[in-house]
Scaffold this active site. Structure first.
Site: not given
Ligand code: C6P
Length: 420
Positions: A137, A214, A217, A240, A378
């Site tokens: 991401h 990371d 998910q 999430k 993203c």
């Molecule tokens: N992915 C998706 O629709 P934040 O925005 O900080 O809560 O999470 C960022 C992030 C980091 N790593 C991974 C693997 C992610 O999937 C995400 C967030 C969302 O896939 C929003 S772009």
């Protein structure tokens, strides 16, 4: 064969997972969208919240709200207990060795930025290398890229197969004397691939290289045990994980967190301040400058209670059946191509439809009440790898049903009819 089992299963959950009872806990799911029952399949973007989380936040503001770590008055003590109690829940949830290794941050994104900045400040220099993967991401690309630009270091990328698996032999080849850190996603938000991070950490540690995971998910779909994984850092967001937005967790091994400089300066992260010199507070406060998102932490604690109350293993089993059914159902639609078909997967399926732009698919299925995400998610370098500008993506949570997957597929047929 799982697919046959799934197809023959009564469509609404099973004896060991009462999905209708679970759904009743989520008020948002009861509504109609464009005259159809809401089918929410955008859980990878953010999950919905059970009533118990909404109530915990409301109760906090109604009865306990005060600033923390500062007041001798009773409300401040209650707010501090609620905040620190949430930290202990999070610590147990990921099996961190101590509460002080669980830092509250704004989000997974902030956690990556914190480590890139603070670890990078003291460990990364010109010619050094940071390793990430081709399925990251942007949150796990850009902060490292910024660090590399600042320090004259280099980003190196673990390649993937067409199915969406990391190529481990290539990973091993990338690890060298200049590697300062590996940062890799646990569960891909585009492909649904579950990466073999325990093995990857073992390989990196054999060369004394720390690993950041990371888990944005993974935390809501897998059992996360940071001591078993032996990761050095692990990050996720509350929103999430059935909790509120604006709160997340950075796990870090105490020895790294102790040695790294702080991220931001301000109140609560200090032990003494003079105009000549500031001494920093102990962990975890050293990394929590200013008034934190207290109600967010309380809400996330309530989300952990709810999630664990369902039985994480039950959730994993139910979602695995749902994902098999989703993949099988999508694959049966003519012109649909699945993107992300690794054998070890969870909760997410991206797809494209020949000759139809993903945004058009998303718009038409929305008219039938079905919420999916379309776009680059993203993960633009991953889109480049698959030679697509965007994909459609359905992402699951434990409150989804087999009937909702049928609704997606029916809406997809309608969309294809419109555009073909
Ligand atoms: N992915 C998706 O629709 P934040 O925005 O900080 O809560 O999470 C960022 C992030 C980091 N790593 C991974 C693997 C992610 O999937 C995400 C967030 C969302 O896939 C929003 S772009």
């Amino acid at each position: 064969m799982r697919a046959a089992n799934v197809a023959s299963r009564a469509h609404q959950g099973s004896a060991w997972f009462d999905v209708e009872r679970v759904r009743a806990d989520f008020p948002i799911l009861k509504q109609q969208i464009h005259g159809h029952p809401l089918v929410y399949l955008d859980n990878a973007a953010t999950s919905q919240k059970p009533q118990s989380v909404i109530d915990a936040i409301s109760r906090f503001y109604s009865t306990d709200n005060a600033n923390i770590h500062r007041g001798v008055h009773l409300l401040s003590q209650r707010a501090t207990d609620a905040y620190e109690g949430a930290r202990e829940k999070l610590q147990r949830f990921i099996n961190a060795a101590e509460p002080r290794e669980t830092i509250f941050v704004r989000s997974a994104t902030e956690a990556v930025n914190l480590v890139a900045r603070c670890y990078g400040a003291s460990h990364v220099g010109p010619g050094d290398e940071i390793i990430i993967s081709a399925m990251e991401h942007h949150s796990n690309i850009v902060p490292w890229q910024m660090l590399c630009e600042e320090k004259g270091a280099r980003l190196r990328i673990i390649p993937i197969t067409d199915e969406g698996e990391l190529i481990l032999e290539e990973y091993e080849k990338l690890l060298g004397p200049r590697t300062r850190l590996v940062s890799v996603v646990h569960l891909s938000n585009v492909l649904g691939t579950i990466n073999p991070i325990k093995e990857m950490i073992r390989i990196a540690h054999a060369r004394q290289i720390p690993v950041f995971v990371d888990g944005a998910q993974a935390a809501s779909h897998l059992r996360v045990d940071v001591q078993d994984l032996d990761c050095d850092f692990y990050a996720f967001s509350g929103h999430k994980l059935y909790g509120p937005s604006g709160i997340g967790v950075l796990y870090g091994k105490a020895r790294f967190l102790e040695e790294m400089p702080p991220y931001q300066g301000g109140g609560d992260m200090i032990s003494t301040v003079t105009f000549e010199k500031t001494r920093y507070n102990v962990l975890p406060y050293k990394y929590e400058a200013g008034t934190p998102n207290i109600a967010g932490a309380v809400g996330l604690g309530a989300a952990i209670d709810y999630f664990e109350g369902l039985g994480v293993e039950n959730v994993i089993r139910y979602e695995a059946d749902l994902l098999s059914y989703l993949m099988e159902s999508l694959a049966s639609v003519p012109d649909v191509k699945l993107i992300g078909t690794a054998p070890h997967k969870a909760s997410v399926q991206s797809f494209s439809v020949a000759g139809v732009h993903p945004h058009d698919i998303g718009t038409i299925v929305d008219e039938h009440g079905v919420a999916i995400r379309t776009g680059h998610h993203c993960a633009q370098p991953l889109m480049d790898f698959y030679h697509v500008p965007a994909t459609a993506r359905a992402s699951l949570a434990f409150y989804n049903t087999f009937d909702e997957i049928d609704a997606l597929v029916a809406a997809l047929h309608k969309a294809i009819e419109v555009f073909k």
